[in-house]
Motif scaffolding. Structure first.
Motif, mmCIF file in Angstrom:
data_model
loop_
_atom_site.group_PDB
_atom_site.id
_atom_site.type_symbol
_atom_site.label_atom_id
_atom_site.label_comp_id
_atom_site.label_asym_id
_atom_site.label_seq_id
_atom_site.Cartn_x
_atom_site.Cartn_y
_atom_site.Cartn_z
ATOM 1 N N PRO A 31 29.253 62.400 70.395
ATOM 2 C CA PRO A 31 28.131 61.475 70.244
ATOM 3 C C PRO A 31 27.973 60.936 68.824
ATOM 4 O O PRO A 31 27.572 59.789 68.648
ATOM 5 C CB PRO A 31 26.905 62.298 70.662
ATOM 6 C CG PRO A 31 27.340 63.711 70.684
ATOM 7 C CD PRO A 31 28.826 63.733 70.802
ATOM 8 N N ASP A 32 28.317 61.735 67.818
ATOM 9 C CA ASP A 32 28.202 61.248 66.445
ATOM 10 C C ASP A 32 29.223 60.154 66.155
ATOM 11 O O ASP A 32 28.907 59.164 65.488
ATOM 12 C CB ASP A 32 28.346 62.396 65.447
ATOM 13 C CG ASP A 32 27.171 63.364 65.521
ATOM 14 O OD1 ASP A 32 26.047 62.910 65.862
ATOM 15 O OD2 ASP A 32 27.365 64.562 65.257
ATOM 16 N N ALA A 33 30.439 60.325 66.646
ATOM 17 C CA ALA A 33 31.463 59.291 66.462
ATOM 18 C C ALA A 33 31.052 58.006 67.182
ATOM 19 O O ALA A 33 31.247 56.905 66.659
ATOM 20 C CB ALA A 33 32.815 59.786 66.976
ATOM 21 N N LEU A 34 30.476 58.146 68.364
ATOM 22 C CA LEU A 34 30.007 56.968 69.106
ATOM 23 C C LEU A 34 28.851 56.297 68.368
ATOM 24 O O LEU A 34 28.832 55.072 68.217
ATOM 25 C CB LEU A 34 29.587 57.358 70.521
ATOM 26 C CG LEU A 34 30.714 57.789 71.457
ATOM 27 C CD1 LEU A 34 30.155 58.411 72.729
ATOM 28 C CD2 LEU A 34 31.640 56.624 71.779
ATOM 29 N N ALA A 35 27.900 57.077 67.898
ATOM 30 C CA ALA A 35 26.741 56.510 67.204
ATOM 31 C C ALA A 35 27.150 55.795 65.920
ATOM 32 O O ALA A 35 26.517 54.800 65.543
ATOM 33 C CB ALA A 35 25.720 57.604 66.915
ATOM 34 N N ASP A 36 28.180 56.287 65.268
ATOM 35 C CA ASP A 36 28.662 55.627 64.051
ATOM 36 C C ASP A 36 29.087 54.188 64.327
ATOM 37 O O ASP A 36 28.899 53.306 63.486
ATOM 38 C CB ASP A 36 29.831 56.402 63.434
ATOM 39 C CG ASP A 36 29.393 57.684 62.764
ATOM 40 O OD1 ASP A 36 28.168 57.867 62.530
ATOM 41 O OD2 ASP A 36 30.275 58.534 62.478
ATOM 42 N N VAL A 37 29.646 53.946 65.498
ATOM 43 C CA VAL A 37 30.091 52.591 65.853
ATOM 44 C C VAL A 37 28.903 51.632 65.883
ATOM 45 O O VAL A 37 29.029 50.453 65.543
ATOM 46 C CB VAL A 37 30.833 52.596 67.210
ATOM 47 C CG1 VAL A 37 31.145 51.189 67.680
ATOM 48 C CG2 VAL A 37 32.113 53.423 67.099
ATOM 49 N N LEU A 38 27.745 52.136 66.284
ATOM 50 C CA LEU A 38 26.560 51.279 66.374
ATOM 51 C C LEU A 38 26.030 50.862 65.007
ATOM 52 O O LEU A 38 25.330 49.856 64.900
ATOM 53 C CB LEU A 38 25.456 51.983 67.162
ATOM 54 C CG LEU A 38 25.768 52.275 68.625
ATOM 55 C CD1 LEU A 38 24.601 53.000 69.274
ATOM 56 C CD2 LEU A 38 26.103 50.999 69.390
ATOM 57 N N THR A 39 26.342 51.615 63.980
ATOM 58 C CA THR A 39 25.815 51.304 62.644
ATOM 59 C C THR A 39 26.866 50.767 61.682
ATOM 60 O O THR A 39 26.512 50.261 60.621
ATOM 61 C CB THR A 39 25.158 52.565 62.027
ATOM 62 O OG1 THR A 39 26.115 53.612 61.965
ATOM 63 C CG2 THR A 39 23.948 53.003 62.844
ATOM 64 N N GLU A 40 28.141 50.871 62.035
ATOM 65 C CA GLU A 40 29.210 50.357 61.170
ATOM 66 C C GLU A 40 29.234 48.835 61.229
ATOM 67 O O GLU A 40 29.256 48.259 62.307
ATOM 68 C CB GLU A 40 30.574 50.897 61.620
ATOM 69 C CG GLU A 40 30.778 52.358 61.342
ATOM 70 C CD GLU A 40 32.082 52.873 61.953
ATOM 71 O OE1 GLU A 40 32.894 52.075 62.481
ATOM 72 O OE2 GLU A 40 32.271 54.101 61.926
ATOM 73 N N PRO A 41 29.253 48.181 60.065
ATOM 74 C CA PRO A 41 29.343 46.712 60.072
ATOM 75 C C PRO A 41 30.703 46.247 60.586
ATOM 76 O O PRO A 41 31.704 46.942 60.469
ATOM 77 C CB PRO A 41 29.140 46.332 58.603
ATOM 78 C CG PRO A 41 29.373 47.577 57.821
ATOM 79 C CD PRO A 41 29.170 48.744 58.733
ATOM 80 N N GLY A 42 30.694 45.076 61.191
ATOM 81 C CA GLY A 42 31.935 44.440 61.622
ATOM 82 C C GLY A 42 32.493 44.938 62.945
ATOM 83 O O GLY A 42 33.605 44.551 63.315
ATOM 84 N N GLN A 43 31.775 45.772 63.650
ATOM 85 C CA GLN A 43 32.276 46.254 64.949
ATOM 86 C C GLN A 43 32.188 45.126 65.982
ATOM 87 O O GLN A 43 31.196 44.404 66.037
ATOM 88 C CB GLN A 43 31.455 47.455 65.434
ATOM 89 C CG GLN A 43 31.683 48.706 64.646
ATOM 90 C CD GLN A 43 33.097 49.235 64.841
ATOM 91 O OE1 GLN A 43 33.688 49.124 65.904
ATOM 92 N NE2 GLN A 43 33.642 49.804 63.777
ATOM 93 N N PRO A 44 33.203 44.973 66.814
ATOM 94 C CA PRO A 44 33.148 43.922 67.839
ATOM 95 C C PRO A 44 32.087 44.237 68.900
ATOM 96 O O PRO A 44 31.693 45.389 69.097
ATOM 97 C CB PRO A 44 34.560 43.934 68.434
ATOM 98 C CG PRO A 44 35.134 45.266 68.079
ATOM 99 C CD PRO A 44 34.450 45.726 66.833
ATOM 100 N N LEU A 45 31.659 43.199 69.585
ATOM 101 C CA LEU A 45 30.618 43.330 70.602
ATOM 102 C C LEU A 45 31.013 44.329 71.686
ATOM 103 O O LEU A 45 30.203 45.149 72.113
ATOM 104 C CB LEU A 45 30.328 41.952 71.214
ATOM 105 C CG LEU A 45 29.125 41.856 72.131
ATOM 106 C CD1 LEU A 45 27.844 42.226 71.391
ATOM 107 C CD2 LEU A 45 29.016 40.456 72.698
ATOM 108 N N TRP A 46 32.276 44.287 72.116
ATOM 109 C CA TRP A 46 32.709 45.189 73.183
ATOM 110 C C TRP A 46 32.575 46.653 72.745
ATOM 111 O O TRP A 46 32.230 47.517 73.545
ATOM 112 C CB TRP A 46 34.145 44.885 73.645
ATOM 113 C CG TRP A 46 35.207 45.033 72.592
ATOM 114 C CD1 TRP A 46 35.772 44.038 71.856
ATOM 115 C CD2 TRP A 46 35.822 46.261 72.163
ATOM 116 N NE1 TRP A 46 36.693 44.572 70.975
ATOM 117 C CE2 TRP A 46 36.753 45.932 71.145
ATOM 118 C CE3 TRP A 46 35.676 47.598 72.533
ATOM 119 C CZ2 TRP A 46 37.533 46.889 70.500
ATOM 120 C CZ3 TRP A 46 36.453 48.556 71.878
ATOM 121 C CH2 TRP A 46 37.376 48.198 70.885
#
Length: 191
Positions: A31-46
């Protein structure tokens, strides 16, 4: 694998276009790795959608804000996936957010999924929001009949007597009349 998650991953596989990050996100359960994606800039919409959905299914409230944004997206598939995850998230803010989206006249074109979510949640906010939205849809020449129909069906499912006046008014609209009759029939008569 949850059927909705399977459907989502198939849809997003095309958007990700074979990205190695896609396979990593599908496989991870951290869950922490997944949550990081939500806050990292530049992540694609998908990537944001996939991680928010997975966190939502896991009951991780860090997904709430992202899922609400997807619930109000112009793409109906994203809205549907977000509604599914929000219904399972268990966050007490969900009904209030769905009610705000359902009653926002500037975004009424995207209100279908928030309305369906409110019906599923059966929260205190559900009936008032559906009544408000349906009242607005009963104006002459309103183009949002699918939204109105979802309200009528939702109010029938919720079977709350407060909906009787607006459902009675909906009887005068040919596209809503049959559903309104059914919805009124589900509301217990007061003695």
């Amino acid at each position: 694998m949850d059927e909705e998650l399977r459907s989502l991953t198939e849809r997003l596989r095309t958007e990700a276009a074979g990205s190695a990050g896609y396979e990593r996100l599908v496989a991870t359960e951290d869950p922490d790795a997944l949550a990081d994606v939500l806050t990292e800039p530049g992540q694609p919409l998908w990537a944001r959608e996939l991680t928010a959905f997975k966190l939502g299914l896991a009951g991780d409230r860090r997904a709430f804000e992202s899922l609400v944004l997807f619930l109000n997206h112009r793409d109906p598939q994203r809205c549907s996936s977000a509604a599914y995850a929000l219904a399972r998230l268990g966050d007490p803010r969900t009904a209030r957010a769905a009610a705000a989206l359902a009653t926002n006249e500037l975004r009424v074109a995207y209100a279908l999924h928030p309305i369906r979510l409110l019906t599923e949640l059966r929260a205190p906010e559900s009936v008032p929001a559906l009544i408000t939205t349906l009242e607005r849809r009963l104006r002459p020449h309103d183009p949002y009949r699918r939204v109105a129909l979802a309200c009528v069906e939702g109010l029938g499912s919720l079977a709350d007597a407060r909906a009787r006046p607006v459902l009675t008014e909906a009887l005068a609209h040919p596209t809503l009349a049959e559903a309104a009759v059914g919805a009124l029939g589900r509301i217990p008569r007061q003695r």
